[in-house]
Design a protein around this motif. Structure first.
Motif, PDB file in Angstrom:
ATOM      1  N   PRO A 167      30.783  18.846  30.350  1.00 36.40           N
ATOM      2  CA  PRO A 167      29.981  19.957  29.815  1.00 36.40           C
ATOM      3  C   PRO A 167      30.634  21.331  29.956  1.00 36.40           C
ATOM      4  O   PRO A 167      30.565  22.121  29.004  1.00 36.40           O
ATOM      5  CB  PRO A 167      28.670  19.854  30.605  1.00 36.40           C
ATOM      6  CG  PRO A 167      28.562  18.403  30.929  1.00 36.40           C
ATOM      7  CD  PRO A 167      29.964  17.925  31.164  1.00 36.40           C
ATOM      8  N   PRO A 168      31.293  21.665  31.091  1.00 33.81           N
ATOM      9  CA  PRO A 168      31.905  23.009  31.141  1.00 33.81           C
ATOM     10  C   PRO A 168      32.977  23.210  30.070  1.00 33.81           C
ATOM     11  O   PRO A 168      33.139  24.319  29.557  1.00 33.81           O
ATOM     12  CB  PRO A 168      32.534  23.057  32.545  1.00 33.81           C
ATOM     13  CG  PRO A 168      31.791  22.034  33.335  1.00 33.81           C
ATOM     14  CD  PRO A 168      31.433  20.953  32.364  1.00 33.81           C
ATOM     15  N   ILE A 169      33.686  22.146  29.746  1.00 34.50           N
ATOM     16  CA  ILE A 169      34.711  22.257  28.695  1.00 34.50           C
ATOM     17  C   ILE A 169      34.047  22.413  27.327  1.00 34.50           C
ATOM     18  O   ILE A 169      34.467  23.233  26.500  1.00 34.50           O
ATOM     19  CB  ILE A 169      35.664  21.041  28.744  1.00 34.50           C
ATOM     20  CG1 ILE A 169      36.561  21.187  29.988  1.00 34.50           C
ATOM     21  CG2 ILE A 169      36.483  20.924  27.462  1.00 34.50           C
ATOM     22  CD1 ILE A 169      37.532  20.063  30.204  1.00 34.50           C
ATOM     23  N   MET A 170      32.977  21.653  27.094  1.00 37.28           N
ATOM     24  CA  MET A 170      32.242  21.796  25.830  1.00 37.28           C
ATOM     25  C   MET A 170      31.691  23.219  25.697  1.00 37.28           C
ATOM     26  O   MET A 170      31.791  23.840  24.632  1.00 37.28           O
ATOM     27  CB  MET A 170      31.085  20.792  25.775  1.00 37.28           C
ATOM     28  CG  MET A 170      31.498  19.327  25.655  1.00 37.28           C
ATOM     29  SD  MET A 170      32.227  18.909  24.041  1.00 37.28           S
ATOM     30  CE  MET A 170      30.756  18.900  22.997  1.00 37.28           C
ATOM     31  N   GLU A 171      31.127  23.720  26.765  1.00 33.94           N
ATOM     32  CA  GLU A 171      30.504  25.045  26.691  1.00 33.94           C
ATOM     33  C   GLU A 171      31.537  26.159  26.515  1.00 33.94           C
ATOM     34  O   GLU A 171      31.315  27.111  25.755  1.00 33.94           O
ATOM     35  CB  GLU A 171      29.618  25.288  27.915  1.00 33.94           C
ATOM     36  CG  GLU A 171      28.365  24.426  27.844  1.00 33.94           C
ATOM     37  CD  GLU A 171      27.540  24.400  29.121  1.00 33.94           C
ATOM     38  OE1 GLU A 171      27.644  25.355  29.906  1.00 33.94           O
ATOM     39  OE2 GLU A 171      26.790  23.412  29.311  1.00 33.94           O
ATOM     40  N   ALA A 172      32.665  26.027  27.190  1.00 29.94           N
ATOM     41  CA  ALA A 172      33.737  27.023  27.021  1.00 29.94           C
ATOM     42  C   ALA A 172      34.288  26.971  25.593  1.00 29.94           C
ATOM     43  O   ALA A 172      34.638  28.001  25.002  1.00 29.94           O
ATOM     44  CB  ALA A 172      34.845  26.770  28.030  1.00 29.94           C
ATOM     45  N   SER A 173      34.340  25.789  25.043  1.00 31.94           N
ATOM     46  CA  SER A 173      34.830  25.631  23.669  1.00 31.94           C
ATOM     47  C   SER A 173      33.851  26.256  22.669  1.00 31.94           C
ATOM     48  O   SER A 173      34.262  26.893  21.690  1.00 31.94           O
ATOM     49  CB  SER A 173      35.019  24.147  23.338  1.00 31.94           C
ATOM     50  OG  SER A 173      35.898  23.536  24.261  1.00 31.94           O
ATOM     51  N   PHE A 174      32.571  26.051  22.919  1.00 32.87           N
ATOM     52  CA  PHE A 174      31.527  26.643  22.063  1.00 32.87           C
ATOM     53  C   PHE A 174      31.654  28.173  22.071  1.00 32.87           C
ATOM     54  O   PHE A 174      31.613  28.821  21.026  1.00 32.87           O
ATOM     55  CB  PHE A 174      30.155  26.211  22.599  1.00 32.87           C
ATOM     56  CG  PHE A 174      28.986  26.556  21.711  1.00 32.87           C
ATOM     57  CD1 PHE A 174      28.591  25.691  20.700  1.00 32.87           C
ATOM     58  CD2 PHE A 174      28.264  27.731  21.885  1.00 32.87           C
ATOM     59  CE1 PHE A 174      27.500  25.990  19.881  1.00 32.87           C
ATOM     60  CE2 PHE A 174      27.178  28.047  21.071  1.00 32.87           C
ATOM     61  CZ  PHE A 174      26.793  27.167  20.073  1.00 32.87           C
ATOM     62  N   LYS A 175      31.888  28.711  23.270  1.00 27.78           N
ATOM     63  CA  LYS A 175      32.045  30.163  23.416  1.00 27.78           C
ATOM     64  C   LYS A 175      33.311  30.625  22.689  1.00 27.78           C
ATOM     65  O   LYS A 175      33.296  31.640  21.978  1.00 27.78           O
ATOM     66  CB  LYS A 175      32.121  30.493  24.915  1.00 27.78           C
ATOM     67  CG  LYS A 175      32.092  31.956  25.270  1.00 27.78           C
ATOM     68  CD  LYS A 175      31.761  32.129  26.768  1.00 27.78           C
ATOM     69  CE  LYS A 175      32.111  33.522  27.264  1.00 27.78           C
ATOM     70  NZ  LYS A 175      33.556  33.686  27.581  1.00 27.78           N
ATOM     71  N   ALA A 176      34.392  29.877  22.845  1.00 21.75           N
ATOM     72  CA  ALA A 176      35.660  30.237  22.190  1.00 21.75           C
ATOM     73  C   ALA A 176      35.509  30.208  20.669  1.00 21.75           C
ATOM     74  O   ALA A 176      36.076  31.039  19.953  1.00 21.75           O
ATOM     75  CB  ALA A 176      36.766  29.283  22.636  1.00 21.75           C
ATOM     76  N   ALA A 177      34.737  29.241  20.178  1.00 21.51           N
ATOM     77  CA  ALA A 177      34.511  29.157  18.729  1.00 21.51           C
ATOM     78  C   ALA A 177      33.769  30.402  18.250  1.00 21.51           C
ATOM     79  O   ALA A 177      34.160  31.030  17.258  1.00 21.51           O
ATOM     80  CB  ALA A 177      33.722  27.886  18.384  1.00 21.51           C
ATOM     81  N   ASN A 178      32.716  30.770  18.960  1.00 25.03           N
ATOM     82  CA  ASN A 178      31.946  31.953  18.545  1.00 25.03           C
ATOM     83  C   ASN A 178      32.797  33.216  18.567  1.00 25.03           C
ATOM     84  O   ASN A 178      32.686  34.061  17.670  1.00 25.03           O
ATOM     85  CB  ASN A 178      30.715  32.121  19.444  1.00 25.03           C
ATOM     86  CG  ASN A 178      29.622  31.128  19.074  1.00 25.03           C
ATOM     87  OD1 ASN A 178      29.628  30.570  17.974  1.00 25.03           O
ATOM     88  ND2 ASN A 178      28.705  30.884  19.986  1.00 25.03           N
ATOM     89  N   GLU A 179      33.648  33.339  19.569  1.00 25.93           N
ATOM     90  CA  GLU A 179      34.523  34.516  19.640  1.00 25.93           C
ATOM     91  C   GLU A 179      35.484  34.550  18.443  1.00 25.93           C
ATOM     92  O   GLU A 179      35.730  35.603  17.854  1.00 25.93           O
ATOM     93  CB  GLU A 179      35.318  34.505  20.946  1.00 25.93           C
ATOM     94  CG  GLU A 179      34.454  34.811  22.174  1.00 25.93           C
ATOM     95  CD  GLU A 179      35.150  34.481  23.491  1.00 25.93           C
ATOM     96  OE1 GLU A 179      34.516  34.675  24.545  1.00 25.93           O
ATOM     97  OE2 GLU A 179      36.313  34.008  23.462  1.00 25.93           O
ATOM     98  N   THR A 180      35.997  33.380  18.105  1.00 20.60           N
ATOM     99  CA  THR A 180      36.894  33.286  16.948  1.00 20.60           C
ATOM    100  C   THR A 180      36.166  33.714  15.672  1.00 20.60           C
ATOM    101  O   THR A 180      36.710  34.458  14.849  1.00 20.60           O
ATOM    102  CB  THR A 180      37.403  31.834  16.786  1.00 20.60           C
ATOM    103  OG1 THR A 180      37.940  31.396  18.029  1.00 20.60           O
ATOM    104  CG2 THR A 180      38.458  31.731  15.703  1.00 20.60           C
ATOM    105  N   TYR A 181      34.934  33.229  15.520  1.00 22.11           N
ATOM    106  CA  TYR A 181      34.169  33.554  14.308  1.00 22.11           C
ATOM    107  C   TYR A 181      33.919  35.060  14.202  1.00 22.11           C
ATOM    108  O   TYR A 181      34.029  35.648  13.124  1.00 22.11           O
ATOM    109  CB  TYR A 181      32.828  32.805  14.296  1.00 22.11           C
ATOM    110  CG  TYR A 181      32.985  31.304  14.291  1.00 22.11           C
ATOM    111  CD1 TYR A 181      34.084  30.700  13.665  1.00 22.11           C
ATOM    112  CD2 TYR A 181      32.058  30.472  14.916  1.00 22.11           C
ATOM    113  CE1 TYR A 181      34.242  29.317  13.681  1.00 22.11           C
ATOM    114  CE2 TYR A 181      32.205  29.091  14.920  1.00 22.11           C
ATOM    115  CZ  TYR A 181      33.298  28.523  14.311  1.00 22.11           C
ATOM    116  OH  TYR A 181      33.458  27.165  14.322  1.00 22.11           O
TER     117      TYR A 181
END
Lengths: 362, 362
Positions: A302-316
């Motif tokens: 889950p921490p990797i999934m959540e960090a990835s979700f955050k990274a995606a939003n930052e990219t967008y």
């Protein structure tokens, strides 16, 4: 009669005779077109989709409209399908739009964005929720008309030689991952790699890369990754449902007329629907074989999934600031995603979860 | 020439002239067919699917093959579509096969069985997993050819005037529920009711029935149930994905020839795919409106789900003993379900669950 007047008269006569020709001859001319695919023949699900599509068109037109299918590399390399259709080398192609995100990041929306939509949601957004209309301007700018064709469903997260337990395990990890997602995952320290399919196995074997994501059990099994990487991670959060496109040279599309345009559209939809159905049939048995042979399934923590979700939003957010079209399509897809999942969790998800619970007991 | 010899010669001459006719005239004759639907026009998603299908066919044939669509009741009542196609009253119909499970319980498999498949799985089983071939014999016995067309996705469990907390709450409950599922749920003490759509609202209002299941938020909202029943339960475990069929009179289908058969098939698939997409677009916003207006969402409690699962299995065992075809199709669908969910829980379900978790926070 002066020469110019004669030409005018001839042109008028030609136009009149064109109008007088039988309707059937105008709407269904004899055509031979070429389709270049991003898929090698070994990717039989996606390559087979192109053949199914061409057969649908031929069978619907009494063989008057024939489309010859070429595998990746036969006419142009697999990642140059857009260019080949745009410049008229071929009339049409089968590809994944996100291969071309370097030309415009909005191309990512045509296939899948990280933490985007699942396969049915992508259909709903494109076919009913205004998605096709939004994407049409993008395709038009590249001289193409785009029809959705085929979706793999949620892909796997890939093959890793070592377990990924913490965010630190991602730091410096050389990971073959498709274009746009690499742009997101590099924020977590991953070093994304672009490698042609034929070179993936030796690269992973020699340690040139540490991990590789491809598609799902059925296609991955054929490339043999399980022999050199034990851990098979899920889900492929960057492809909740990877949607392919049939690209058609835009002036060729406009020349087709309504009858052939309809036949091409329904033929593509039919072939696309049967492709998802094929994946849904063959992935389960491929996964069983892989597990029997020793593959270890692992969920991304889950921490990797959540960090990835955050990274995606930052990219967008960054891309939306720089590109008005990207922002316009992003806003549409994100609003759709929010509404859709608020409903999806009710009936669909509770049904599937209960089925998994009960069937897991037997 | 004797009269009989003359007739033989005339017949031979006619046959020869048929063979000599241009191929195009044989493969694409002018046709005007009628399609009768099980759907009233107010069920605009499903009725609209029939119109989309007819338009696809007309547009693919330069209007040479025209299909006129009739709503439920205009030619025959909505639950007599199979009969009307079988006896040639009309050439084709749009219906849900499970309406006819009283003729043969195997008809349940054509649409949905309790705790069966979700929409994508139903496609995979039918189009790629041998399902269509298994169902073809059933349709043939009733003079029809059946093409899958349209799926609603997982339906809701219906509108209840009182909360359902324990199995005791089901005892004696008068519940409007579609045919085959009633056969399962009556094992839990429910008294299943068959009531025409137009009579559902007054029946629920007067207390003739205690609860009603229909389809999902978009279609249910229009019937106004929320005004008289506060609790909206999920999931509709008897319809994990309700799949419609386009039925075609079998001898009419065989008379079509390959060109029109292909056009009818791709046109139905296209219209069907866009129907699921439409539901996936309009259900979320309808659900939001219902909740805003006071509807209370409730999940069926696990003991009720588990008792229903058990009741479904008992029903299947009984029917399989009495009906060899039912057993043959049941075995196929159950094997597919087990494999499919063992894969579905990996990538698809974990992706959707994560999305719901993250989006629920915003």
């Amino acid at each position: 009669m002066k020469r110019r007047a004669f030409l005018r008269a001839a042109a008028a006569s030609f136009a009149a005779s064109s109008i007088a020709a039988p309707a059937v001859a105008q709407s269904t001319p004899e055509l031979k077109w070429r389709l270049t695919a991003s898929w090698p023949k070994s990717l039989d699900t996606l390559y087979g989709m192109c053949e199914d599509f061409a057969k649908n068109v031929a069978d619907s037109t009494d063989n008057k409209f024939q489309i010859q299918v070429f595998a990746a590399g036969e006419i142009v390399p697999g990642l140059q399908v857009l260019d080949a259709v745009q410049n008229g080398t071929v009339e049409m192609g089968s590809t994944a739009g996100y291969y071309y995100w370097g030309k415009d990041p909005s191309f990512a929306f045509t296939t899948a964005i990280p933490f985007g939509l699942n396969a049915r949601q992508q259909d709903a957004w494109q076919l009913r929720g205004g998605g096709m209309e939004l994407l049409d301007g993008l395709f038009a700018d590249f001289g193409c008309y785009g029809l959705p064709m085929g979706n793999t469903g949620t892909q796997m997260g890939g093959w890793f030689r070592k377990e990924i337990n913490t965010l630190d395990d991602l730091n410096g990890l050389k990971f073959r991952i498709g274009g746009f997602a690499g742009n997101v995952i590099k924020r977590l320290g991953v070093v994304p790699q672009q490698i042609a399919p034929g070179d993936l196995y030796p690269a992973l074997e020699k340690g040139t890369i540490d991990a590789v994501e491809w598609i799902g059990p059925y296609d991955d099994e054929k490339l043999g990754f399980s022999k050199i990487a034990k851990y098979y991670y899920y889900p492929g959060w960057w492809e909740g449902g990877a949607n392919g496109h049939l690209l058609i040279n835009r002036s060729k599309w406009q020349s087709l007329g309504k009858t052939y345009q309809t036949i091409v559209t329904t033929s593509a939809r039919e072939a696309g629907l049967r492709t998802t159905a094929k994946y849904d049939l063959v992935n389960p048995t491929a996964m069983k074989r892989l597990i029997t042979a020793g593959t270890q399934l692992r969920a991304f923590p889950p921490p990797i999934m959540e960090a990835s979700f955050k990274a995606a939003n930052e990219t967008y957010i960054e891309l939306a600031k720089a590109n008005a079209r990207f922002k316009r399509i992003l806003d549409s897809i994100m609003a759709f995603r929010q509404d859709s999942y608020s409903w999806w969790q009710v009936a669909e998800l509770s049904f599937d979860l209960f089925q998994v619970k009960m069937l897991g007991r037997s």
